[in-house]
Motif scaffolding. Sequence first.
Motif, mmCIF file in Angstrom:
data_model
loop_
_atom_site.group_PDB
_atom_site.id
_atom_site.type_symbol
_atom_site.label_atom_id
_atom_site.label_comp_id
_atom_site.label_asym_id
_atom_site.label_seq_id
_atom_site.Cartn_x
_atom_site.Cartn_y
_atom_site.Cartn_z
ATOM 1 N N LEU A 67 0.634 -1.180 -0.027
ATOM 2 C CA LEU A 67 0.037 0.014 0.019
ATOM 3 C C LEU A 67 0.775 1.370 -0.031
ATOM 4 O O LEU A 67 1.854 1.287 0.512
ATOM 5 C CB LEU A 67 -0.956 -0.022 1.289
ATOM 6 N N ASN A 68 0.456 2.218 -0.826
ATOM 7 C CA ASN A 68 0.921 3.411 -0.782
ATOM 8 C C ASN A 68 2.518 3.549 -0.854
ATOM 9 O O ASN A 68 2.994 4.821 -0.489
ATOM 10 C CB ASN A 68 0.665 4.178 0.600
ATOM 11 N N GLY A 69 3.137 2.926 -1.871
ATOM 12 C CA GLY A 69 4.458 2.930 -2.123
ATOM 13 C C GLY A 69 5.168 1.802 -2.885
ATOM 14 O O GLY A 69 4.181 0.731 -3.097
ATOM 15 N N ALA A 74 6.678 0.752 0.758
ATOM 16 C CA ALA A 74 5.267 0.403 0.695
ATOM 17 C C ALA A 74 4.719 -0.041 2.110
ATOM 18 O O ALA A 74 5.773 -0.409 2.873
ATOM 19 C CB ALA A 74 5.027 -0.930 -0.313
ATOM 20 N N ASP A 75 3.429 -0.017 2.438
ATOM 21 C CA ASP A 75 3.196 -0.581 3.677
ATOM 22 C C ASP A 75 2.364 -2.104 3.314
ATOM 23 O O ASP A 75 1.483 -2.151 2.613
ATOM 24 C CB ASP A 75 2.066 0.138 4.360
ATOM 25 N N PHE A 76 3.178 -3.244 3.786
ATOM 26 C CA PHE A 76 2.669 -4.401 3.448
ATOM 27 C C PHE A 76 1.730 -4.840 4.792
ATOM 28 O O PHE A 76 1.161 -6.248 4.836
ATOM 29 C CB PHE A 76 3.801 -5.420 3.327
ATOM 30 N N LYS A 77 1.385 -3.914 5.711
ATOM 31 C CA LYS A 77 0.833 -4.550 6.869
ATOM 32 C C LYS A 77 1.524 -6.053 7.637
ATOM 33 O O LYS A 77 0.526 -6.754 7.953
ATOM 34 C CB LYS A 77 -0.567 -4.655 6.569
ATOM 35 N N ASN A 78 2.863 -5.952 7.660
ATOM 36 C CA ASN A 78 3.682 -7.046 8.062
ATOM 37 C C ASN A 78 4.217 -6.613 9.368
ATOM 38 O O ASN A 78 5.009 -7.810 9.767
ATOM 39 C CB ASN A 78 4.286 -7.697 6.782
ATOM 40 N N GLN A 79 4.033 -5.727 9.715
ATOM 41 C CA GLN A 79 5.121 -5.308 10.843
ATOM 42 C C GLN A 79 4.977 -6.211 12.103
ATOM 43 O O GLN A 79 6.015 -6.266 12.885
ATOM 44 C CB GLN A 79 4.466 -3.890 11.296
#
Length: 253
Positions: A67-69, A74-79
């Motif tokens: 997302l967004n990059g 990007a933000d992979f929502k995997n933090q």
Amino acid sequence: GLMKLGISDISFIPPEDFVYDPDVDLYITWGHKRTSMINQCKQNNTPYLVMERAYVGDRFAWLSLGLNGLNGRADFKNQDKGNDSSRWDKYFKDELKPWKTINNKTALITGQVTGDAAHSHINIQDWYKFVIRKLNELGYSIIFRPHPLEKYNWSDTSLKYTLDKNENLEDSLNQVELCVTFSSNSGVISVLNGTPCMSFDIGSMAYEVTSHNFENNFIIRPDRTEWCNKLAFTQWLPEEIESGEALKQLCLN
């Protein structure tokens, strides 16, 4: 995949017909070259999903979704996936090799495609020159590997380096002490291969496990466990996208 999550209002917009619509909740694009769409999404805080080639394994079988990059931006929502090895162990565990120790003062610099969005904010040829000169000053022999899709044959006879003649990147990595990249996926391949690597941009997917400048000790071999676990949640099989699983991971439900 979107419909599996209950999203049914979906439109396809050919690039030539794009006009920003403030009522759209999410834009989805392949690659990161739709600058008009991207800029307007950023200006209006509208999320956009970038689909691209993956990073590990068969890059034509897997797809990255961020997302967004692009890539490391990007933000992979995997933090929160650093301690979850289930996906890595299922699909990629054989990709990781032990760290190598080769003390031959030889570095491999990997080129990137001229005009690629991943380095559009710098002059990549100037970066080649800077890195080659710096490594030469430090006593390194340089092997330069052009990107296999590069149409522009970059060269500089004022610099001291040789061209890589190996067909496979892994063969070259096995012969050097260090790999150096701006943000190429060769950084991921190098780290998985066990070859210490330097990357110079946060867009590199290997940024977390590479060094970034020539100060102090730039040959590092960090623990790769959390990085691998999170990396496994950046890419998906087509059937995982179609089922909605990948999109649910990105909190699109």
